[in-house]
Design an enzyme around this catalytic site. Structure first.
Site, short mmCIF file in Angstrom:
data_model
loop_
_atom_site.label_atom_id
_atom_site.label_comp_id
_atom_site.label_asym_id
_atom_site.label_seq_id
_atom_site.Cartn_x
_atom_site.Cartn_y
_atom_site.Cartn_z
CG PHE A 46 5.25 -6.70 17.73
CD1 PHE A 46 4.96 -6.25 19.01
CD2 PHE A 46 4.36 -7.56 17.13
CE1 PHE A 46 3.79 -6.64 19.66
CE2 PHE A 46 3.19 -7.98 17.77
CZ PHE A 46 2.92 -7.51 19.04
CG LEU A 47 12.11 -9.15 17.88
CD1 LEU A 47 13.37 -9.60 18.62
CD2 LEU A 47 12.47 -8.62 16.49
CG HIS A 51 11.82 -10.61 13.57
ND1 HIS A 51 10.52 -10.44 13.98
CD2 HIS A 51 12.04 -9.65 12.64
CE1 HIS A 51 9.97 -9.41 13.34
NE2 HIS A 51 10.88 -8.92 12.51
N GLY A 161 15.27 -11.48 5.63
CA GLY A 161 14.30 -12.51 5.27
C GLY A 161 13.82 -12.35 3.83
CB VAL A 190 9.49 -18.26 9.56
CG1 VAL A 190 8.85 -19.09 10.67
CG2 VAL A 190 10.99 -18.51 9.51
CG MET A 198 5.32 -16.36 11.36
SD MET A 198 6.34 -16.84 12.75
CE MET A 198 5.60 -18.44 13.08
#
Ligand code: AMP
Length: 297
Positions: A46-47, A51, A161, A190, A198
């Site tokens: 579910f990028l 990602h 991340g 991000v 996100m």
């Protein structure tokens, strides 16, 4: 888009989708023999742009870029969202292709954890606080699956991340402790334009919850402002951070903690390098966010 389903030797022009562990291992050996670097980005799919930032950096750092998509059952607790975790493979393939991914590895849970599976990787102290305290067993599941994925994909470099700050710390510790021959790269969080970090789990949020969820980044900004104006008392910083979240009626704090960014020990006096980590439930949806003082938001 016509994605190839079969294993073919390098070089390739088209992204390959691999389900089988032995095929993935066989594919990883060719670049290793030829001295080409494999860059690896493990995900649960579910990028989103978070990602994508890892994939773009991986594209720069490796000759062959491998993305894995695997919703790892052993890192979910019994009442967590394993069954409802969002999935959209077609969209993921499109984004992966745009980011220059060479191989998407999508193993099945049955092949990753066959009957009789017995072994786990467990990292000690650093997994105990924060999400480790709220999600018992979670980091054992993460450490185990990442070790397996490293053995299957055989990356030279793997990208993670800072959104999952403790996870990155656990993987760095494990990689060093077990002498895994992989360089670990941490990438900045991000965020959406309004500050929300996100996350695939943001898709669970209703429009109203999406607004409520802004209290995490608002609280972080408040703490960063106070730090920037010279406040160093963790008691004061914590009180102010909590106050921002508590103004939001839909939000329930799981934790608000200030710890040193390296070992995750508790701190009473903040400094440059202090981690502020948050976990907050908006309705049933648990969101995490963090910042390190002295580093970019
Ligand atoms: P996940 O699919 O949630 O397991 O995440 C896969 C990788 O993407 C992990 O290394 C995450 O830390 C990273 N990631 C997820 N969200 C973000 C974000 N907003 N910014 C940067 N990296 C992220």
């Amino acid at each position: 888009m016509n994605f190839q389903q079969k294993n073919i030797p390098f070089p390739v022009d088209q992204m390959k989708i691999i389900n089988s562990i032995v095929h993935m291992q066989a594919l990883a050996i060719a670049p290793e023999r030829e001295g080409r670097r494999i860059a690896f980005v493990p995900t649960m799919g579910f990028l989103h742009e978070g990602h994508a930032s890892l994939l773009r950096e991986g594209r720069k750092r490796g000759d062959v870029l491998v993305l894995s998509i695997f919703v790892n059952p052993i890192q979910f607790g019994v009442n967590e969202d394993l069954d409802s975790y969002p999935r959209d493979m077609e969209r993921d393939f499109k984004l992966a292709d745009e980011c220059g991914v060479d191989i998407v590895f999508i193993p099945t849970a049955a092949e990753m954890y066959p009957a009789g599976f017995q072994t786990g990787v467990s990292v000690r102290d650093i997994t105990l606080p924060l999400c480790g305290a709220s999600r018992p067993g979670h980091f054992d599941g993460v450490a185990t699956v990442i070790t397996k994925l490293f053995n299957i994909v055989r990356p030279d470099v793997a990208l993670f991340g800072c959104k999952d700050y403790q996870q990155l710390a656990v993987i760095r510790r494990m990689t060093a402790d077990l002498n895994l021959p992989v360089e670990i790269v941490g990438m900045p969080i991000v965020r959406e334009a309004d500050g929300l970090a996100m996350s695939s789990r943001n898709s669970y949020l209703s429009a109203a919850q999406r607004q409520s969820a802004l209290c995490l980044s608002r609280a972080i900004k408040r703490a960063r402002e106070l730090f920037a104006t010279g406040e160093r008392s963790v008691a004061v910083l914590e009180r102010e951070t909590r106050a921002v979240i508590e103004q939001e009626s839909a939000a329930a704090i799981d934790y608000v903690e200030f710890r040193d960014g390296a070992m995750l020990h508790e701190q009473e006096v903040a400094d440059s390098g202090t981690l502020l980590a948050l976990a907050v439930k908006i309705g049933q949806i648990r969101l995490i966010d963090n910042t390190v003082f002295g580093e970019a938001f």
